[in-house]
Design a protein around this motif. Structure first.
Motif, PDB file in Angstrom:
ATOM      1  N   ALA A 102       0.774  -1.082  -0.039  1.00 29.40           N
ATOM      2  CA  ALA A 102      -0.128   0.000  -0.127  1.00 29.40           C
ATOM      3  C   ALA A 102       0.796   1.285  -0.116  1.00 29.40           C
ATOM      4  O   ALA A 102       0.666   2.323  -0.487  1.00 29.40           O
ATOM      5  CB  ALA A 102      -0.915   0.278   1.188  1.00 29.40           C
ATOM      6  N   VAL A 103       2.117   1.246   0.736  1.00 29.68           N
ATOM      7  CA  VAL A 103       3.029   2.542   0.990  1.00 29.68           C
ATOM      8  C   VAL A 103       3.632   2.546  -0.601  1.00 29.68           C
ATOM      9  O   VAL A 103       3.639   3.557  -1.104  1.00 29.68           O
ATOM     10  CB  VAL A 103       3.972   2.239   1.956  1.00 29.68           C
ATOM     11  CG1 VAL A 103       4.924   3.390   1.969  1.00 29.68           C
ATOM     12  CG2 VAL A 103       3.227   2.330   3.478  1.00 29.68           C
ATOM     13  N   SER A 104       3.953   1.394  -1.079  1.00 31.48           N
ATOM     14  CA  SER A 104       4.421   1.541  -2.329  1.00 31.48           C
ATOM     15  C   SER A 104       3.580   2.155  -3.428  1.00 31.48           C
ATOM     16  O   SER A 104       4.004   2.994  -4.354  1.00 31.48           O
ATOM     17  CB  SER A 104       4.901   0.038  -3.029  1.00 31.48           C
ATOM     18  OG  SER A 104       6.214  -0.289  -2.124  1.00 31.48           O
ATOM     19  N   GLN A 105       2.370   1.970  -3.369  1.00 36.84           N
ATOM     20  CA  GLN A 105       1.279   2.317  -4.473  1.00 36.84           C
ATOM     21  C   GLN A 105       1.146   3.754  -4.160  1.00 36.84           C
ATOM     22  O   GLN A 105       0.945   4.558  -5.206  1.00 36.84           O
ATOM     23  CB  GLN A 105      -0.096   1.565  -4.360  1.00 36.84           C
ATOM     24  CG  GLN A 105       0.029   0.089  -4.676  1.00 36.84           C
ATOM     25  CD  GLN A 105      -1.157  -0.865  -4.253  1.00 36.84           C
ATOM     26  OE1 GLN A 105      -2.216  -0.037  -3.813  1.00 36.84           O
ATOM     27  NE2 GLN A 105      -1.368  -1.963  -4.398  1.00 36.84           N
ATOM     28  N   GLN A 106       0.996   4.314  -3.009  1.00 33.74           N
ATOM     29  CA  GLN A 106       0.862   5.563  -2.662  1.00 33.74           C
ATOM     30  C   GLN A 106       2.123   6.343  -3.380  1.00 33.74           C
ATOM     31  O   GLN A 106       1.798   7.625  -3.798  1.00 33.74           O
ATOM     32  CB  GLN A 106       0.835   5.741  -1.175  1.00 33.74           C
ATOM     33  CG  GLN A 106      -0.546   5.273  -0.573  1.00 33.74           C
ATOM     34  CD  GLN A 106      -1.777   6.004  -0.987  1.00 33.74           C
ATOM     35  OE1 GLN A 106      -1.817   7.186  -0.809  1.00 33.74           O
ATOM     36  NE2 GLN A 106      -2.753   5.329  -1.695  1.00 33.74           N
ATOM     37  N   LEU A 107       3.270   5.818  -2.959  1.00 29.18           N
ATOM     38  CA  LEU A 107       4.554   6.611  -3.529  1.00 29.18           C
ATOM     39  C   LEU A 107       4.867   6.631  -4.943  1.00 29.18           C
ATOM     40  O   LEU A 107       5.078   7.560  -5.642  1.00 29.18           O
ATOM     41  CB  LEU A 107       5.890   6.003  -2.789  1.00 29.18           C
ATOM     42  CG  LEU A 107       5.809   6.063  -1.276  1.00 29.18           C
ATOM     43  CD1 LEU A 107       6.966   5.357  -0.756  1.00 29.18           C
ATOM     44  CD2 LEU A 107       5.754   7.591  -0.924  1.00 29.18           C
TER      45      LEU A 107
END
Length: 285
Positions: free
Chosen positions: A32-37
């Motif tokens: 999820a963090v990777s997708q946000q970034l």
């Protein structure tokens, strides 16, 4: 338009170093963090990260955006503070962090004063080492915190935080008799837990005197440390604030080293009425 929530994640990545650490701190999954970034990269129109296997580093554009993110987030904090100042009376939570010595000495009178003057504030306190404070302030777990640093272990600059000075203290050698620091070379020592600022301070102060202290015990509460010294279990370095009351049989010898206590808060929140009220109570107390 850049998403503020994504900017916060990028800033946290700059501080924490890994996507996994950012995910854990924000109760997200790493994906999820990777997708946000990745979404933030699309919004910015530039690559912000370089990925090599599991390692992630900021690109030059990423570092530039983090610097601007600090300014944006501080401006939002100032706006929140300005709106809060228009309200009548202080209400809501004020989450406070403090190191153990401050919990026992500086904090109680300040809590009494703030609770009396602003009964609508919901005060809560967490005891923790100053080294653990920055991430908790940045992610909003804490609103303010009492922290300290030493001459040989200064606070690392953090653009997301601000501090104001409260007091300076002398550091003492605590022993069963008056001892200079070089005379403690062959004694056994009572040290703080490795990884804490107090442990780092003792190691560096002794190192500057030409030796490495031999740890016999580890304790973080200075009342316990002094009790161990009184029991003949070793010598220790203690700050002035921690030396009252002083157990019978313990002698303090001052060193040129100083400890500085500060109030820390997120950049832009110094004028928030709740933060300002707490700061004023600490100073007047």
């Amino acid at each position: 338009m850049l998403d503020v929530r994504k900017l916060r994640l990028l800033r946290e990545l700059a501080h924490r170093g890994t996507i996994a650490a950012v995910a854990t701190a924000n109760a997200y999954t790493p994906s999820a963090v990777s997708q946000q970034l990745t979404g933030l990269e699309r919004e910015a129109g530039a690559a912000l990260l370089t990925r090599t296997g599991r390692r992630v580093e900021l690109t030059p554009a990423g570092r530039v955006l983090v610097a601007h993110a600090e300014e944006v987030l501080a401006a939002l904090e100032r706006a929140t503070a300005a709106v809060a100042a228009t309200r009548t009376g202080l209400t809501g939570p004020l989450r406070i962090g403090a190191f153990p010595t401050a919990m026992r000495t500086l904090l109680p009178p300040a809590l009494v004063a703030v609770a009396s003057a602003h009964p609508g504030l919901e005060l809560s306190v967490e005891e923790l080492d100053p080294a653990a404070v920055p991430p908790k302030l940045r992610d909003g777990t804490l609103d303010v915190a009492l922290v300290h640093d030493y001459d040989l272990v200064p606070i690392e600059a953090d653009p997301s935080l601000e501090t104001s000075p409260l007091r300076d203290e002398t550091i003492f050698v605590a022993a069963r008799s008056a001892l200079t620091l070089p005379e403690c070379r062959d004694h056994q020592w009572i040290l703080a837990t490795p990884g804490t600022l107090c442990h780092a301070m003792t190691i560096r102060v002794c190192g500057a005197a030409g030796f490495t202290p031999r740890a016999r015990h580890h304790a973080d509460d200075f009342a316990t440390v002094l009790a161990f010294v009184a029991a003949g279990q070793g010598v220790a370095l203690v700050p002035e604030l921690a030396a009252d009351p002083l157990p019978a049989g313990v002698v303090l010898t001052p060193l040129p080293t100083r400890r500085r206590t500060r109030l820390a808060y997120r950049a832009g929140t110094a004028t928030h009425p709740a933060v300002a009220a707490f700061a004023a109570a600490l100073v007047s107390g």
